[in-house]
Every structure is written in structure tokens, then in C-alpha cells.
Design a protein around this motif. Structure first.
Motif, mmCIF file in Angstrom:
data_model
loop_
_atom_site.group_PDB
_atom_site.id
_atom_site.type_symbol
_atom_site.label_atom_id
_atom_site.label_comp_id
_atom_site.label_asym_id
_atom_site.label_seq_id
_atom_site.Cartn_x
_atom_site.Cartn_y
_atom_site.Cartn_z
ATOM 1 N N ASP A 1 0.888 -1.123 0.038
ATOM 2 C CA ASP A 1 -0.010 0.080 -0.037
ATOM 3 C C ASP A 1 0.906 1.166 -0.072
ATOM 4 O O ASP A 1 1.032 1.945 1.069
ATOM 5 C CB ASP A 1 -0.952 0.080 1.241
ATOM 6 N N GLY B 1 -0.707 4.643 0.854
ATOM 7 C CA GLY B 1 -1.059 4.575 2.503
ATOM 8 C C GLY B 1 0.070 4.787 3.338
ATOM 9 O O GLY B 1 0.118 5.672 4.009
ATOM 10 N N ARG C 1 3.360 -1.469 9.962
ATOM 11 C CA ARG C 1 2.951 -1.722 8.451
ATOM 12 C C ARG C 1 3.986 -1.928 7.555
ATOM 13 O O ARG C 1 3.865 -2.540 6.620
ATOM 14 C CB ARG C 1 2.072 -0.339 8.241
#
Length: 232
Positions: free
Chosen positions: A116, A119, A156
Motif C-alpha cells: 500500500d 497509504g 505496517r
């Protein structure tokens, strides 16, 4: 130097640091778009314009040095100048990372389907932007909140890196099965390895952008409260 001019110079320094933050973040956003789209012109704009950030850094470094050497600030004024000096160093490094990020996109844009990218990029950039805003507003609570957000960004990024490596292993198995003899096609393997390498480097650099946001928050907190809890 009269006291009034000295205070004006300190406030000008603060404003100039914030302006440098705006400049760096604008270039960082352009770098994200270049990587997303594979736009060579955008990438060249970021890479070729890095000298603008470097020149601004050197100007502010000289201003900090002069304030320290000629005015010998103490207490809160000293912390403002030294924090500003550290913060512009972090901002200059974010500018360097932007030049890396701009070049990571493939020919058709994008980093890797398992990542991502936007993001992660937005999360890291927001940390830097919010840290600069905390410096401008002298907001200690915002500094501590940015440090907490860094844990989420790190996690993440860790998951994204693992997903990229898994995709490599799965691609290798699929190619071996398709060939029937377990011998992968060398050209396709080279392309895959290049894509994986760019993805892992992009993830690493986005995580570093977030780290610089924490550094800015840490120096800002020390400037405000003489509290070094966030300084590593």
C-alpha cells in the motif's frame, strides 16, 4: 544587536524552518506521485531540484551558527536555535529520501501490488508535516502523539516487506511449475527481482521518512519542555 532585533531574528528562524518543511513536503508529495505513475518528468523534477533543498539547508545552518556564536542564547532561546538546527538536518534528509522514492516506480508506475505505497507514503509524510506544525505551534502533546504513530507505521512497513518477500517465493514456485523442470526463466526472474528490490527499498525509505518525523517531534519536545524522552 538590539534585543528587539534579536527576538525578531529568532522568530524569523522559526518561520524559515517551517517554510523549509513546506518545501520538502511539497517535493516529497511530488516524489510519491512520480513513483505511483512512473512519470519520468516528475522524477527528474524531484531529483534535479534537490539542490534547492540543500541550499536552503545551508542558509539556515549558517543562520543558526551565527545566532549561537554572536548572540550566545541561553535557556529557551538556546533550545530554539539548537532544535531548529537539528530539525533542518532531518528535513534535508527527507528531501534526500524523496529523490530516492521518485525513482522507485516501474515503467508503468507503481511499486508492487503487495504494498500500500500511497497509504504508507501518506502516513510517513503526515508525521513530518504534523511534527513541523508542532514545532511552529510549540505543541508538546502533538510531539508525543507522533511518536506513538511511528509504532503503527513501523508495523505496517514490516508487514509490507513480508508480503513482498512472500510474493517472490510464490512467483518462483509458479514459474518452476510452469516450466516443468524447476528451472525458472532467467529474464522473467530478473524482472521480478528488480521489482522486489525496488519495493523493499521504497518501504525502507518511507519508514525512514517517518523516523525523521519522530526526530523533529523529539527535538521540538525538548525545545518546549526541556524533555528528552523522545530523543533516541
Amino acid at each position: 544587536m538590539p534585543r528587539e532585533n534579536y527576538q525578531e531574528r529568532l522568530e524569523q528562524l522559526r518561520g524559515d524552518v517551517v517554510a523549509m518543511g513546506d518545501l520538502v513536503l511539497d517535493r516529497y508529495e511530488t516524489a510519491l506521485r512520480a513513483a505511483e505513475t512512473g512519470d519520468d518528468d516528475l522524477a527528474d523534477e524531484v531529483i534535479g531540484g534537490d539542490h534547492v533543498v540543500n541550499e536552503r539547508y545551508l542558509e539556515l545552518e549558517e543562520e543558526c551558527t551565527e545566532l549561537l556564536a554572536l548572540q550566545q542564547p541561553v535557556a529557551g532561546d538556546l533550545r530554539l536555535v539548537t532544535a531548529s538546527f537539528k530539525i533542518i538536518t532531518d528535513l534535508e534528509r527527507v528531501g534526500d529520501l524523496a529523490t530516492n522514492i521518485a525513482a522507485y516506480g516501474g515503467d508503468d508506475g507503481g511499486i508492487h501490488p503487495a504494498v500500500d505505497f500511497r497509504g504508507l507514503g501518506d502516513a510517513a509524510g503526515d508525521m513530518v508535516a504534523d511534527a513541523v506544525a508542532a514545532y511552529e505551534a510549540t505543541d508538546p502533546d502533538a510531539c508525543r502523539e507522533i511518536d506513538v504513530r511511528d509504532d503503527d507505521l513501523d508495523e505496517r512497513c514490516r508487514r509490507a516487506s513480508e508480503a513482498v518477500v512472500r510474493s517472490l517465493l510464490e512467483a518462483d514456485r509458479a514459474r518452476a511449475a510452469a516450466n516443468g523442470d524447476g528451472d525458472p526463466d532467467p529474464d522473467r526472474l530478473a524482472d521480478t527481482l528488480d521489482e522486489i528490490s525496488r519495493a523493499l527499498l521504497a518501504i525502507r525509505d518511507l519508514e525512514r521518512v517517518g523516523d525523521h518525523g519522530v526526530n523533529i517531534a523529539a527535538r521540538t519536545l525538548y525545545m518546549i519542555e526541556s524533555d528528552d524522552e523522545l530523543i533516541y
